[in-house]
Write a protein that holds these residues in place. Structure first.
Motif, short mmCIF file in Angstrom:
data_model
loop_
_atom_site.label_atom_id
_atom_site.label_comp_id
_atom_site.label_asym_id
_atom_site.label_seq_id
_atom_site.Cartn_x
_atom_site.Cartn_y
_atom_site.Cartn_z
N ALA A 33 0.98 -1.16 0.15
CA ALA A 33 0.11 0.08 0.05
C ALA A 33 0.92 1.13 0.10
N GLY A 34 0.38 2.37 -0.36
CA GLY A 34 1.20 3.20 -0.54
C GLY A 34 0.55 4.94 -0.97
N TRP A 35 1.51 5.95 -1.22
CA TRP A 35 0.94 6.91 -1.77
C TRP A 35 1.73 7.54 -2.93
N TYR A 36 0.98 8.28 -3.75
CA TYR A 36 1.71 8.69 -4.92
C TYR A 36 1.42 10.42 -4.82
N GLY A 37 2.26 11.19 -5.38
CA GLY A 37 2.18 12.49 -5.35
C GLY A 37 2.02 13.13 -6.73
N GLN A 38 1.15 13.98 -7.25
CA GLN A 38 1.37 14.38 -8.65
C GLN A 38 1.31 15.94 -8.14
N GLU A 43 3.64 14.23 -13.85
CA GLU A 43 3.10 13.00 -13.77
C GLU A 43 3.06 12.38 -12.26
N ARG A 44 2.26 11.35 -11.90
CA ARG A 44 2.36 10.90 -10.44
C ARG A 44 3.61 10.30 -10.26
N SER A 45 4.03 10.39 -9.03
CA SER A 45 5.29 9.64 -8.57
C SER A 45 5.27 9.10 -7.29
N GLU A 46 5.95 8.15 -6.97
CA GLU A 46 5.64 7.44 -5.69
C GLU A 46 6.26 8.29 -4.54
N VAL A 47 5.57 8.28 -3.47
CA VAL A 47 6.16 9.01 -2.52
C VAL A 47 6.53 8.01 -1.33
N ALA A 48 5.80 7.13 -1.12
CA ALA A 48 6.10 6.04 0.08
C ALA A 48 5.00 4.97 -0.13
N VAL A 49 5.92 3.89 0.40
CA VAL A 49 5.10 2.56 0.01
C VAL A 49 5.51 1.73 1.53
N ILE A 50 4.45 0.77 1.64
CA ILE A 50 4.58 -0.05 2.86
C ILE A 50 4.27 -1.31 2.39
N SER A 51 4.99 -2.42 2.81
CA SER A 51 4.80 -3.92 2.51
C SER A 51 3.85 -4.51 3.57
N LYS A 52 3.33 -5.64 3.35
CA LYS A 52 2.56 -6.44 4.17
C LYS A 52 3.58 -6.69 5.66
N THR A 56 9.10 -0.38 4.66
CA THR A 56 8.59 0.93 4.15
C THR A 56 9.82 1.73 3.20
N ASN A 57 9.65 2.12 2.17
CA ASN A 57 10.25 2.84 1.12
C ASN A 57 9.91 4.19 1.01
N TYR A 58 10.92 5.01 0.64
CA TYR A 58 10.24 6.61 0.52
C TYR A 58 11.00 7.10 -0.70
N ALA A 59 10.42 8.13 -1.32
CA ALA A 59 11.27 8.79 -2.40
C ALA A 59 12.22 9.83 -1.64
N ASP A 60 13.39 10.00 -2.44
CA ASP A 60 14.53 10.72 -1.75
C ASP A 60 13.87 12.09 -1.34
N SER A 61 13.31 12.67 -1.97
CA SER A 61 12.70 14.17 -1.54
C SER A 61 12.20 14.28 -0.32
N ILE A 68 5.16 6.82 6.54
CA ILE A 68 3.94 5.90 6.13
C ILE A 68 3.53 4.97 7.20
N SER A 69 2.31 4.67 7.45
CA SER A 69 2.00 3.70 8.59
C SER A 69 0.39 3.01 7.98
N ARG A 70 0.43 1.86 8.54
CA ARG A 70 -0.74 1.21 8.17
C ARG A 70 -1.51 0.62 9.58
N ASP A 71 -2.68 0.46 9.54
CA ASP A 71 -3.57 0.22 10.73
C ASP A 71 -4.30 -1.04 10.27
N ASP A 72 -3.89 -2.38 10.36
CA ASP A 72 -4.72 -3.32 9.88
C ASP A 72 -6.32 -3.55 10.41
N ALA A 73 -6.10 -3.22 11.62
CA ALA A 73 -7.54 -3.23 12.34
C ALA A 73 -8.35 -2.18 11.79
#
Length: 114
Positions: A33-38, A43-52, A56-61, A68-73
């Motif tokens: 799951a993640g976020w893109y920014g435009q 064009e849209r570019s990936e900002v942050a992503v989180i795996s199951k 996590t991984n982030y754009a250098d900028s 980024i965080s996720r709440d599975d509940a």
């Protein structure tokens, strides 16, 4: 699957915002799951992503400023945005990848004034 993004707004440079994405599926089933920014005119570019597993991984900028965080509940994926800059201005889209499909939210506008 529906995604509802919220939390955008107008903020001064140096300020903070927290974006939230409510997902109508069990996100612990999503591969990532993640976020893109435009930015305007770009064009849209990936900002942050989180795996199951929570990796996590982030754009250098945005490294060191966004989290980024996720709440599975609650089935939400959040993006904490700190030390915002005018260059962060744009529409932010959340997504989930549940192979083989990717699902997108409608976008939320972030405007950072100088």
């Amino acid at each position: 699957v529906q995604l509802q993004a919220s939390g955008g707004g107008l903020v001064q440079a140096g300020g903070s915002l927290r974006l939230s994405c409510a997902v109508s599926m069990d996100i612990d089933r999503a591969n990532i799951a993640g976020w893109y920014g435009q930015r305007p005119g770009n064009e849209r570019s990936e900002v942050a992503v989180i795996s199951k597993s929570g990796n996590t991984n982030y754009a250098d900028s945005v490294k060191g400023r966004f989290t980024i965080s996720r709440d599975d509940a609650k089935n939400t994926v959040d993006l904490e945005m700190n030390s915002l800059k005018p260059d962060d201005t744009g529409v932010y889209y959340c997504y989930v990848l549940n192979l083989p499909r990717t699902y997108w939210g409608q976008g939320t506008l972030v405007t950072v004034s100088s």
